[in-house]
Scaffold this motif. Structure first.
Motif, mmCIF file in Angstrom:
data_model
loop_
_atom_site.group_PDB
_atom_site.id
_atom_site.type_symbol
_atom_site.label_atom_id
_atom_site.label_comp_id
_atom_site.label_asym_id
_atom_site.label_seq_id
_atom_site.Cartn_x
_atom_site.Cartn_y
_atom_site.Cartn_z
ATOM 1 N N LEU A 145 -5.089 20.730 9.792
ATOM 2 C CA LEU A 145 -5.088 19.232 9.911
ATOM 3 C C LEU A 145 -5.075 18.652 8.926
ATOM 4 N N ALA A 146 -4.592 17.485 8.667
ATOM 5 C CA ALA A 146 -4.683 16.627 7.659
ATOM 6 C C ALA A 146 -5.353 15.282 7.919
ATOM 7 N N GLY A 147 -6.175 14.537 7.306
ATOM 8 C CA GLY A 147 -6.720 13.139 7.624
ATOM 9 C C GLY A 147 -5.701 12.154 7.565
ATOM 10 N N GLN A 148 -5.936 10.959 8.106
ATOM 11 C CA GLN A 148 -4.869 9.801 7.617
ATOM 12 C C GLN A 148 -4.984 9.635 6.203
ATOM 13 N N GLU A 149 -6.296 9.501 5.643
ATOM 14 C CA GLU A 149 -6.307 9.131 4.206
ATOM 15 C C GLU A 149 -5.558 10.208 3.089
ATOM 16 N N ALA A 150 -5.922 11.389 3.591
ATOM 17 C CA ALA A 150 -4.661 12.268 2.867
ATOM 18 C C ALA A 150 -3.213 12.063 2.749
ATOM 19 N N PHE A 169 -1.868 9.400 3.552
ATOM 20 C CA PHE A 169 -1.529 8.118 2.944
ATOM 21 C C PHE A 169 -1.629 8.312 1.309
ATOM 22 N N ILE A 170 -2.443 9.074 0.907
ATOM 23 C CA ILE A 170 -2.448 9.300 -0.647
ATOM 24 C C ILE A 170 -1.358 10.224 -1.023
ATOM 25 N N LEU A 171 -1.061 11.089 -0.193
ATOM 26 C CA LEU A 171 0.333 11.979 -0.510
ATOM 27 C C LEU A 171 1.664 11.018 -0.723
ATOM 28 N N LEU A 184 -4.526 10.499 15.898
ATOM 29 C CA LEU A 184 -4.620 11.433 14.889
ATOM 30 C C LEU A 184 -6.368 11.880 14.925
ATOM 31 N N GLU A 207 -7.632 15.699 15.770
ATOM 32 C CA GLU A 207 -8.415 16.570 15.112
ATOM 33 C C GLU A 207 -9.687 17.006 15.900
ATOM 34 N N ARG A 231 1.423 7.743 -1.327
ATOM 35 C CA ARG A 231 1.612 6.894 -2.209
ATOM 36 C C ARG A 231 1.745 8.002 -3.703
ATOM 37 N N ALA A 232 1.245 8.974 -3.565
ATOM 38 C CA ALA A 232 1.409 9.874 -4.791
ATOM 39 C C ALA A 232 2.938 10.482 -4.924
ATOM 40 N N VAL A 246 5.756 11.718 6.034
ATOM 41 C CA VAL A 246 5.149 12.517 5.064
ATOM 42 C C VAL A 246 4.033 13.400 6.037
ATOM 43 N N LYS A 247 3.661 13.012 7.192
ATOM 44 C CA LYS A 247 2.944 13.907 7.756
ATOM 45 C C LYS A 247 3.790 14.962 8.466
ATOM 46 N N LEU A 292 0.824 -1.242 -0.021
ATOM 47 C CA LEU A 292 0.123 -0.095 -0.012
ATOM 48 C C LEU A 292 0.648 1.343 0.146
ATOM 49 N N LEU A 297 4.691 6.881 6.836
ATOM 50 C CA LEU A 297 3.374 7.925 6.738
ATOM 51 C C LEU A 297 3.846 9.211 7.939
ATOM 52 N N LEU A 306 -7.536 18.585 5.622
ATOM 53 C CA LEU A 306 -7.195 17.978 4.377
ATOM 54 C C LEU A 306 -7.650 16.544 4.125
#
Lengths: 136, 147
Positions: free
Chosen positions: A62-67, A69-71, B134, B138, A73-74, A50-51, A42, A47, B64
């Motif tokens: 703030l940034a969510g976990q999914e964001a 993760f996608i960053l 996290l 938030e 991966r990107a 990246v965070k 994955l 992470l 985000l």
């Protein structure tokens, strides 16, 4: 926690996140679309790092976990893409080792990499030695 | 931007592995090129974050989310990343759902035993705790002013 994961990644031996088979992706190179086989890893980039980068932006609250993760991966996709583009330049020079100048050429040649221009200090390796001789 | 603290870089070993797997066998990469790619990746994340943040602010959100990042990819002209990222996101969501259910199940089992065991759980479930923290962050930070 994150340090342990980073250390494991740095050690490069038996990282628990490795899920892809040996040579699974190398066997089918697809220069345009990066492969993402189902069940593949994955994310290899930690992470937590990246965070840390995301939090470095003063405008970000703030940034969510999914964001995150996608960053991550990107960023991986980006590394693959820029490495392949730089390799095209090295191939033209019939070299088997990617050099810094291949990267500079790729950044100049590819529109999407325009945001990288000016981010890197010009290093001596980018210019052939004769250039400096001409300056004096 | 003259200062770039070293710990904002991504781990070299991982970067190297990603590069090597993207390239054909037998191709090497010089140290300077690899370190430049690593820095480029960091810049990429910073730039993507900034773009994504614009979308979040447009939506009057402080946090985000994934769709902000996907919109940022399109804005940055990396549309070709969008599909693989969406697939990765779905896989990630499935994995998270599985993890959450597993950890909730563990919690239920442990509650039946002794309460002191809950303190030891933190060593095994570092990732889950990170995610839970996290979410708690938030909720807490939404009440405070941002730093």
């Amino acid at each position: 926690m994150a340090a342990a994961a980073a250390a494991a990644a740095a050690a490069g031996s038996g990282t628990p996140r490795e899920e892809e088979g040996p040579g699974g992706e190398a066997a089918a190179p697809q220069p345009q679309a990066p492969t993402s086989a189902p069940g593949a890893r994955l994310s290899r980039l930690p992470l937590a790092r990246v965070k840390a980068l995301v939090k470095a932006d003063p405008d970000v609250t703030l940034a969510g976990q999914e964001a995150i993760f996608i960053l991550a991966r990107a960023a991986e996709l980006f590394v693959e893409t820029i490495a392949k583009d730089a390799y095209c330049c090295a191939q033209q020079g019939k070299r088997k080792t990617l050099q810094r100048r291949d990267l500079d050429n790729a950044i100049e040649a590819v529109d999407e990499f325009a945001f990288l221009e000016g981010e890197f200090p010009i290093s001596r390796q980018s210019f052939p030695p004769v250039f400096f001789m001409l300056l004096t | 931007m003259a200062e770039r603290p070293e710990d904002l870089n991504l781990p070299n070993a991982v970067i190297t592995r990603i590069i090597k797997e993207a390239l054909p066998d037998g191709v090497n990469i010089s140290k300077e090129a690899r370190s430049a790619i690593s820095r480029a990746a960091s810049v990429f994340v910073l730039y993507a974050t900034s773009c994504a943040n614009n979308f979040a602010m447009k939506g009057k959100r402080k946090t985000l989310n994934a769709s902000d990042v996907l919109s940022a990819m399109e804005e940055m002209e990396f549309q070709r990343f969008v599909t693989p990222l969406k697939e990765a996101l779905e896989a990630y969501r499935r994995e998270q759902k599985g993890k959450k259910e597993a950890s909730e199940q563990k919690k239920k089992d442990k509650d039946k035993k002794t309460d002191s065991e809950d303190q030891d759980k933190s060593r095994d479930e570092d990732n889950d705790e990170d995610e839970e923290r996290l979410e708690e962050e938030e909720q807490n930070e939404e009440e405070e002013l941002d730093n």
